[in-house]
Each structure stands twice: as structure tokens, then as C-alpha cells.
Design a protein around this motif. Structure first.
Motif, PDB file in Angstrom:
ATOM      1  N   HIS A  86       1.065  -1.200  -0.058  1.00  0.00           N
ATOM      2  CA  HIS A  86      -0.035   0.146  -0.031  1.00  0.00           C
ATOM      3  C   HIS A  86       0.686   1.278  -0.020  1.00  0.00           C
ATOM      4  O   HIS A  86       0.292   2.334  -0.096  1.00  0.00           O
ATOM      5  N   HIS A  87       2.195   1.036  -0.011  1.00  0.00           N
ATOM      6  CA  HIS A  87       3.268   2.366   0.256  1.00  0.00           C
ATOM      7  C   HIS A  87       3.193   2.801  -1.483  1.00  0.00           C
ATOM      8  O   HIS A  87       4.394   2.474  -1.975  1.00  0.00           O
ATOM      9  N   ILE A  88       2.237   3.619  -1.708  1.00  0.00           N
ATOM     10  CA  ILE A  88       2.216   3.982  -3.410  1.00  0.00           C
ATOM     11  C   ILE A  88       3.300   4.967  -3.512  1.00  0.00           C
ATOM     12  O   ILE A  88       4.214   4.844  -4.546  1.00  0.00           O
ATOM     13  N   SER A  89       3.644   5.689  -2.446  1.00  0.00           N
ATOM     14  CA  SER A  89       4.740   6.827  -2.482  1.00  0.00           C
ATOM     15  C   SER A  89       5.849   6.033  -2.887  1.00  0.00           C
ATOM     16  O   SER A  89       6.871   6.685  -3.686  1.00  0.00           O
ATOM     17  N   TYR A  90       6.409   4.844  -2.164  1.00  0.00           N
ATOM     18  CA  TYR A  90       7.684   4.181  -2.353  1.00  0.00           C
ATOM     19  C   TYR A  90       7.678   3.979  -3.667  1.00  0.00           C
ATOM     20  O   TYR A  90       8.996   3.752  -4.489  1.00  0.00           O
ATOM     21  N   ASN A  91       6.457   3.287  -4.230  1.00  0.00           N
ATOM     22  CA  ASN A  91       6.665   2.842  -5.537  1.00  0.00           C
ATOM     23  C   ASN A  91       6.869   3.898  -6.640  1.00  0.00           C
ATOM     24  O   ASN A  91       7.797   3.775  -7.593  1.00  0.00           O
ATOM     25  N   LYS A  92       6.158   4.925  -6.311  1.00  0.00           N
ATOM     26  CA  LYS A  92       6.664   5.933  -7.390  1.00  0.00           C
ATOM     27  C   LYS A  92       7.960   6.629  -7.267  1.00  0.00           C
ATOM     28  O   LYS A  92       8.656   6.772  -8.229  1.00  0.00           O
ATOM     29  N   MET A  93       8.619   6.507  -6.201  1.00  0.00           N
ATOM     30  CA  MET A  93      10.040   6.955  -5.978  1.00  0.00           C
ATOM     31  C   MET A  93      10.910   5.819  -6.718  1.00  0.00           C
ATOM     32  O   MET A  93      11.623   6.206  -7.498  1.00  0.00           O
ATOM     33  N   VAL A  94      10.633   4.518  -6.735  1.00  0.00           N
ATOM     34  CA  VAL A  94      11.506   3.741  -7.216  1.00  0.00           C
ATOM     35  C   VAL A  94      11.143   3.630  -8.740  1.00  0.00           C
ATOM     36  O   VAL A  94      12.045   3.515  -9.487  1.00  0.00           O
ATOM     37  N   ALA A  95       9.873   3.832  -9.223  1.00  0.00           N
ATOM     38  CA  ALA A  95       9.774   4.151 -10.498  1.00  0.00           C
ATOM     39  C   ALA A  95      10.302   5.390 -11.276  1.00  0.00           C
ATOM     40  O   ALA A  95      10.899   5.320 -12.258  1.00  0.00           O
ATOM     41  N   LEU A  96      10.517   6.528 -10.263  1.00  0.00           N
ATOM     42  CA  LEU A  96      11.400   7.555 -10.764  1.00  0.00           C
ATOM     43  C   LEU A  96      12.801   7.078 -10.811  1.00  0.00           C
ATOM     44  O   LEU A  96      13.426   7.583 -11.998  1.00  0.00           O
ATOM     45  N   LEU A  97      13.370   6.207 -10.144  1.00  0.00           N
ATOM     46  CA  LEU A  97      14.712   5.661 -10.356  1.00  0.00           C
ATOM     47  C   LEU A  97      14.982   5.031 -11.635  1.00  0.00           C
ATOM     48  O   LEU A  97      15.892   4.945 -12.318  1.00  0.00           O
ATOM     49  N   ASN A  98      13.667   4.120 -12.026  1.00  0.00           N
ATOM     50  CA  ASN A  98      13.789   3.267 -13.057  1.00  0.00           C
ATOM     51  C   ASN A  98      13.729   3.877 -14.265  1.00  0.00           C
ATOM     52  O   ASN A  98      14.341   3.675 -15.343  1.00  0.00           O
ATOM     53  N   THR A  99      12.870   4.966 -14.399  1.00  0.00           N
ATOM     54  CA  THR A  99      12.220   5.882 -15.803  1.00  0.00           C
ATOM     55  C   THR A  99      13.117   6.877 -15.796  1.00  0.00           C
ATOM     56  O   THR A  99      13.173   7.359 -16.870  1.00  0.00           O
ATOM     57  N   MET A 100      13.854   7.599 -15.038  1.00  0.00           N
ATOM     58  CA  MET A 100      14.316   8.946 -14.953  1.00  0.00           C
ATOM     59  C   MET A 100      15.744   8.808 -14.464  1.00  0.00           C
ATOM     60  O   MET A 100      16.771   9.364 -15.290  1.00  0.00           O
ATOM     61  N   VAL A 101      16.224   8.366 -13.287  1.00  0.00           N
ATOM     62  CA  VAL A 101      17.550   8.475 -12.927  1.00  0.00           C
ATOM     63  C   VAL A 101      18.590   7.628 -13.516  1.00  0.00           C
ATOM     64  O   VAL A 101      19.534   8.158 -13.861  1.00  0.00           O
ATOM     65  N   THR A 102      18.150   6.477 -13.736  1.00  0.00           N
ATOM     66  CA  THR A 102      18.950   5.483 -14.379  1.00  0.00           C
ATOM     67  C   THR A 102      19.339   5.823 -15.742  1.00  0.00           C
ATOM     68  O   THR A 102      20.743   5.925 -16.143  1.00  0.00           O
ATOM     69  N   PRO A 103      18.270   6.381 -16.772  1.00  0.00           N
ATOM     70  CA  PRO A 103      18.669   6.861 -17.986  1.00  0.00           C
ATOM     71  C   PRO A 103      19.408   8.121 -17.872  1.00  0.00           C
ATOM     72  O   PRO A 103      20.412   8.347 -18.681  1.00  0.00           O
ATOM     73  N   LEU A 104      19.423   9.042 -16.793  1.00  0.00           N
ATOM     74  CA  LEU A 104      20.071  10.195 -16.578  1.00  0.00           C
ATOM     75  C   LEU A 104      21.626  10.035 -16.291  1.00  0.00           C
ATOM     76  O   LEU A 104      22.565  10.643 -16.758  1.00  0.00           O
ATOM     77  N   MET A 105      21.808   8.965 -15.367  1.00  0.00           N
ATOM     78  CA  MET A 105      23.290   8.160 -15.115  1.00  0.00           C
ATOM     79  C   MET A 105      23.919   7.605 -16.274  1.00  0.00           C
ATOM     80  O   MET A 105      25.034   7.708 -16.317  1.00  0.00           O
ATOM     81  N   SER A 106      22.986   7.036 -16.854  1.00  0.00           N
ATOM     82  CA  SER A 106      23.748   5.914 -17.870  1.00  0.00           C
ATOM     83  C   SER A 106      24.832   6.715 -18.954  1.00  0.00           C
ATOM     84  O   SER A 106      25.934   6.445 -19.001  1.00  0.00           O
ATOM     85  N   PRO A 107      24.561   7.940 -19.493  1.00  0.00           N
ATOM     86  CA  PRO A 107      25.507   8.462 -20.188  1.00  0.00           C
ATOM     87  C   PRO A 107      26.825   8.989 -19.522  1.00  0.00           C
ATOM     88  O   PRO A 107      27.855   8.697 -19.984  1.00  0.00           O
ATOM     89  N   PHE A 108      26.562   9.319 -18.364  1.00  0.00           N
ATOM     90  CA  PHE A 108      27.888   9.720 -17.366  1.00  0.00           C
ATOM     91  C   PHE A 108      28.436   8.528 -16.886  1.00  0.00           C
ATOM     92  O   PHE A 108      29.882   8.663 -17.175  1.00  0.00           O
ATOM     93  N   ILE A 109      28.001   7.408 -16.566  1.00  0.00           N
ATOM     94  CA  ILE A 109      28.640   6.328 -16.290  1.00  0.00           C
ATOM     95  C   ILE A 109      29.275   5.720 -17.356  1.00  0.00           C
ATOM     96  O   ILE A 109      30.532   5.113 -17.162  1.00  0.00           O
ATOM     97  N   PHE A 110      28.848   5.554 -18.522  1.00  0.00           N
ATOM     98  CA  PHE A 110      29.320   4.840 -19.600  1.00  0.00           C
ATOM     99  C   PHE A 110      30.635   5.756 -20.362  1.00  0.00           C
ATOM    100  O   PHE A 110      31.371   5.160 -20.992  1.00  0.00           O
ATOM    101  N   SER A 111      30.413   7.070 -20.152  1.00  0.00           N
ATOM    102  CA  SER A 111      31.313   7.815 -20.894  1.00  0.00           C
ATOM    103  C   SER A 111      32.367   8.414 -19.931  1.00  0.00           C
ATOM    104  O   SER A 111      33.692   8.142 -20.236  1.00  0.00           O
ATOM    105  N   LEU A 112      32.308   8.550 -18.713  1.00  0.00           N
ATOM    106  CA  LEU A 112      33.286   8.943 -17.730  1.00  0.00           C
ATOM    107  C   LEU A 112      34.207   7.867 -17.340  1.00  0.00           C
ATOM    108  O   LEU A 112      35.030   8.218 -16.998  1.00  0.00           O
ATOM    109  N   ARG A 113      33.547   6.706 -17.521  1.00  0.00           N
ATOM    110  CA  ARG A 113      34.422   5.349 -16.884  1.00  0.00           C
ATOM    111  C   ARG A 113      34.853   4.641 -17.993  1.00  0.00           C
ATOM    112  O   ARG A 113      35.512   3.560 -17.704  1.00  0.00           O
TER     113      ARG A 113
END
Length: 315
Positions: free
Chosen positions: A263-290
């Protein structure tokens, strides 16, 4: 379906607890989306333009960056528009379409991550045979296989969801149309549909996870046997960026879809944000800088851009 479906649109509640900060959220989403577009398009452009990057590892990375663009495009623009205009409504066809492409592209991404881990396994465990084993024909076949498996695993659950009747309830407590929440709004029995959806997603998620884990177990075992510390550090550095994305992607999706209902919908939204926005946002920096090859290609690309711009301004 048309005879039973009375709901013509759904309402995406988004972030009701942050109602007075919706414009700030929209600006944050929009800025992140632009960074995701620019970063991943830059990776694609570098790989396509630099001959030194025309290798299997970067071929798969190019496709992964393209998937990141498609996934975020299927979610973020609609979310930003809803936050800015104050309209939470999304039509029934648009909601189903969003569910389908989010599931399809997500499934393909997991399979592609497994393929990339196999590529690293061959490169590190069989370096001499790597050019022969990972030839261009096999790379294309692995990519097409990922797309085919992703399509087959999502088309049946989507068809079953489309056939469900939706009568009165149309409020989705999320910022995009999620098939799990959508099925809960149906006025029919959905246990079979939920079971089929869960089984198909579990096969893709856990199957690709097992393949990735096995590849990395062999990789770690091989790296630890290398005689010199510099060789071990170099081998680990080539896998660390991919391994980071694997942890973020699999961890968030397992939390969202492979655990009992919460029932913790807010937690699901935060994890969904990680999956749909944070990870794609980090990918270019992770793959290019390393990655030394990517940094080298970026420097060459910047030099070319400066030279071209100087020639243009000289006229």
C-alpha cells in the motif's frame, strides 16, 4: 471490448502530496529529460562516427542508449505536459499504448543487459577467440533475438489487458499508466491476467538476471586469476559501468514487480522514478566518464567541432 468498456479516459494522480510544487517538478522532469536526450544521443553519435568504437561492446551500448531515449520519451513528456497544464487525463488508447511500450522497451532492455554481460564474458574469459566468437552476424542476431523475445513476452499480457472491461474507477495513483495498477481498476476478475503478466515478466526479468549473474561470476573468477594488479584493475573497469546499470535496473524492477502488493504507493513512485528517469540520466555519465575509449572519442569529436566552427565563422 467496446461493448463493455465505459471508461474513455484515466486520471493520472501524479504527486498529490506535492500539489503546490508541480511546476518545480515539471521543470525538474523536463531538465532531466533534455539531459537524457542530449547525453544518450551524444553516445550514439560518437559510436556511429568513430571507427575505433565499431566493436560489439559499443554496438550494444549504442542500442542501450537508444532504448533509454525511447523509454523516457514514452513517459516523461506526457508527465511534464500534465504537470504544466494541470490536466491529469489520459485517453484510454494512449494509456494502453504507454503501458505496452513501457513494458516492451523495459523487457528488451533487460535482455540487452544480459547480452552485454555475455559480450563482456567472452571478451575477458576468451580474449583471443573474441573477434571470431562475437562477429557482426552474431551481434545482430542477439539484438534481433532481444527485440523478438521482448515483443512476444509483452504482446499477450497487453492483449489480455485490452480485453478487460473498465466501468467506473479511472483514477491511477501514479505519474504514468502502469499495467499493474491498470488491472486493479477493472470491474472484472483479473487474477488470471495478473498471473500471466507476472509469469511472462518473471521469465524475462529472472531469466536475463540469471544469465547476467552467471556471466559475471565467470568474469570475476577469471579476473581474480590474472597475475598482475594492473590487469585486474583494467578488467574490472571495463565491467564496472555495465554492472552499475545492471544493479540499478534490476534492483528497482524487482522492488516494483517481484514483491507482494504494497500500500506504500509513494515508495513505488520513487522507485519508478529511479527506473524511468534517474538510471537513464546516469547512464551517459557512467558509460562515458568510466570508459577511456569513449572519453578519447569525445575529445576527438570536440576538436572536430571546434575546427568546423572556426571554418564556418572564418567565412
Amino acid at each position: 471490448m467496446l461493448n463493455h468498456t465505459t471508461v474513455t479516459e484515466f486520471l493520472l494522480l501524479g504527486f498529490p502530496s506535492l500539489h503546490h510544487q508541480e511546476y518545480l517538478i515539471a521543470i525538474t522532469f523536463l531538465a532531466s529529460y533534455l539531459v537524457i536526450l542530449v547525453g544518450n544521443l551524444l553516445i550514439v553519435a560518437l559510436i556511429l562516427s568513430d571507427r575505433d568504437l565499431h566493436r560489439p561492446m559499443y554496438f550494444f551500448l549504442c542500442n542501450l542508449s537508444s532504448l533509454e531515449i525511447f523509454i523516457t520519451t514514452s513517459i516523461i513528456p506526457k508527465t511534464v505536459a500534465s504537470l504544466l497544464m494541470g490536466s491529469k487525463a489520459i485517453s484510454y488508447p494512449a494509456c494502453i499504448t504507454q503501458c505496452y511500450f513501457y513494458s516492451l522497451l523495459g523487457s528488451i532492455e533487460f535482455l540487452l543487459l544480459a547480452v552485454m554481460s555475455y559480450d563482456r564474458y567472452v571478451a575477458i574469459c576468451y580474449p583471443l577467440q573474441y573477434p571470431m566468437l562475437m562477429n557482426s552476424q552474431l551481434c545482430v542476431q542477439l539484438l534481433l533475438g532481444s527485440w523478438t523475445a521482448g515483443f512476444l513476452s509483452t504482446i499477450v499480457p497487453t492483449v489480455l489487458v485490452v480485453r478487460l472491461p473498465f466501468c467506473n474507477a479511472n483514477h491511477i495513483d501514479h505519474f504514468f499508466c502502469d499495467s499493474v495498477l491498470l488491472m486493479k481498476l477493472s470491474c472484472a476478475e483479473t487474477q488470471i491476467v495478473e498471473l500471466i503478466s507476472f509469469m511472462t515478466f518473471s521469465i524475462i526479468l529472472l531469466g536475463s538476471l540469471v544469465m547476467t549473474a552467471m556471466s559475471y561470476l565467470y568474469i570475476i573468477n577469471t579476473i581474480l586469476k590474472l597475475p598482475s594488479a594492473s590487469s585486474r584493475n583494467k578488467a574490472f573497469s571495463t565491467c564496472s559501468s555495465h554492472f552499475t546499470i545492471v544493479i540499478l535496473g534490476y534492483g528497482s524492477c524487482i522492488f516494483l514487480y517481484m514483491r507482494p502488493s504494497s500500500h506504500h504507493i509513494s515508495y513505488n513512485k520513487m522507485v519508478a522514478l529511479l527506473n524511468t528517469m534517474v538510471t537513464p540520466l546516469m547512464s551517459p555519465f557512467i558509460f562515458s566518464l568510466r570508459n577511456e575509449q569513449m572519453k578519447k572519442a569525445l575529445k576527438v569529436g570536440l576538436k572536430r567541432s571546434v575546427i568546423i566552427s572556426r571554418k564556418c565563422f572564418s567565412f
